[in-house]
Design a protein around this motif. Sequence first.
Motif, PDB file in Angstrom:
ATOM      1  N   GLN A  15       8.106   2.578  -2.225  1.00 20.32           N
ATOM      2  CA  GLN A  15       8.776   2.319  -0.950  1.00 20.32           C
ATOM      3  C   GLN A  15       9.083   0.836  -0.879  1.00 20.32           C
ATOM      4  O   GLN A  15       8.233   0.006  -1.207  1.00 20.32           O
ATOM      5  CB  GLN A  15       7.895   2.722   0.224  1.00 20.32           C
ATOM      6  CG  GLN A  15       7.806   4.230   0.415  1.00 20.32           C
ATOM      7  CD  GLN A  15       7.075   4.573   1.696  1.00 20.32           C
ATOM      8  OE1 GLN A  15       7.317   3.981   2.740  1.00 20.32           O
ATOM      9  NE2 GLN A  15       6.169   5.521   1.603  1.00 20.32           N
ATOM     10  N   GLU A  17       0.806  -1.226   0.000  1.00 21.25           N
ATOM     11  CA  GLU A  17       0.000   0.000   0.000  1.00 21.25           C
ATOM     12  C   GLU A  17       0.837   1.274   0.000  1.00 21.25           C
ATOM     13  O   GLU A  17       0.416   2.306   0.527  1.00 21.25           O
ATOM     14  CB  GLU A  17      -0.992  -0.003   1.174  1.00 21.25           C
ATOM     15  CG  GLU A  17      -2.079  -1.060   0.995  1.00 21.25           C
ATOM     16  CD  GLU A  17      -2.815  -1.369   2.265  1.00 21.25           C
ATOM     17  OE1 GLU A  17      -2.972  -0.467   3.095  1.00 21.25           O
ATOM     18  OE2 GLU A  17      -3.224  -2.541   2.431  1.00 21.25           O
ATOM     19  N   THR A  18       2.021   1.194  -0.558  1.00 25.91           N
ATOM     20  CA  THR A  18       2.811   2.409  -0.753  1.00 25.91           C
ATOM     21  C   THR A  18       3.259   2.437  -2.207  1.00 25.91           C
ATOM     22  O   THR A  18       3.173   1.434  -2.911  1.00 25.91           O
ATOM     23  CB  THR A  18       4.085   2.449   0.117  1.00 25.91           C
ATOM     24  OG1 THR A  18       4.966   1.399  -0.315  1.00 25.91           O
ATOM     25  CG2 THR A  18       3.762   2.282   1.585  1.00 25.91           C
ATOM     26  N   LYS A  19       3.729   3.586  -2.632  1.00 22.75           N
ATOM     27  CA  LYS A  19       4.299   3.705  -3.960  1.00 22.75           C
ATOM     28  C   LYS A  19       5.783   3.978  -3.800  1.00 22.75           C
ATOM     29  O   LYS A  19       6.180   4.883  -3.068  1.00 22.75           O
ATOM     30  CB  LYS A  19       3.654   4.889  -4.696  1.00 22.75           C
ATOM     31  CG  LYS A  19       2.786   4.454  -5.865  1.00 22.75           C
ATOM     32  CD  LYS A  19       2.316   5.668  -6.650  1.00 22.75           C
ATOM     33  CE  LYS A  19       1.482   5.235  -7.852  1.00 22.75           C
ATOM     34  NZ  LYS A  19       0.979   6.385  -8.584  1.00 22.75           N
TER      35      LYS A  19
END
Length: 199
Positions: free
Chosen positions: A100, A96-98
Amino acid sequence: MQIFQRYPDFIADSYEFPAGGKYGEGYYIAQKFGVENPKFGYRFHLGEDWNYVGGGDSDYGAPVYSISNGIVSVIADYGGGWGKVVRVIHKHPVPETKNQFYYFEALYAHLYTIEVEPGQMVKKGEWIASIGDAGGAYPSHLHFELRTVSGAPLGGGYSFSTDGFFSPTKFLIAQVSKEKAIHEDQFGPAAVEKPATAP
Ligand SMILES: [Zn+2]
């Protein structure tokens, strides 16, 4: 992580099991992660022991697969209780991160052959080694560790703390089960005549 500077886009975006192909078919965990082993002063087992259901040395020479895309950091023959070892570093996207990521290391031990070189990129499911017995130290099996810290000392396969290590099967099932339901029980101790002990 320096080793990824040359291959910044080589991301561990999906996973498979280290033995038995995509679904770990035919394999079970002879000794789970975190088990207190009386033969090693009740220290915790820092990896998992993968065995073929045929038991004994039935998996000797069977393929060991890279669990995901990664870069080989170390190949070595330590002899003794370790035998031949391959270490692979993976760059894993934080959910749920971009953009990372975190890095972790997979360690494959007691190998019969090693099919890769340090610095080599390996793809998920690539045949990187074959299962061995650490030069006759054990019935053949794969000792497989996942480490939060890449490049840490080799250690002894057991410790009073599991800090820096995590459960391979728990992690892999969470990654793989999107495609096919796999339960941890599938990897429970099976009936074999000669269960492997570690590391
Ligand atoms: Zn082990």
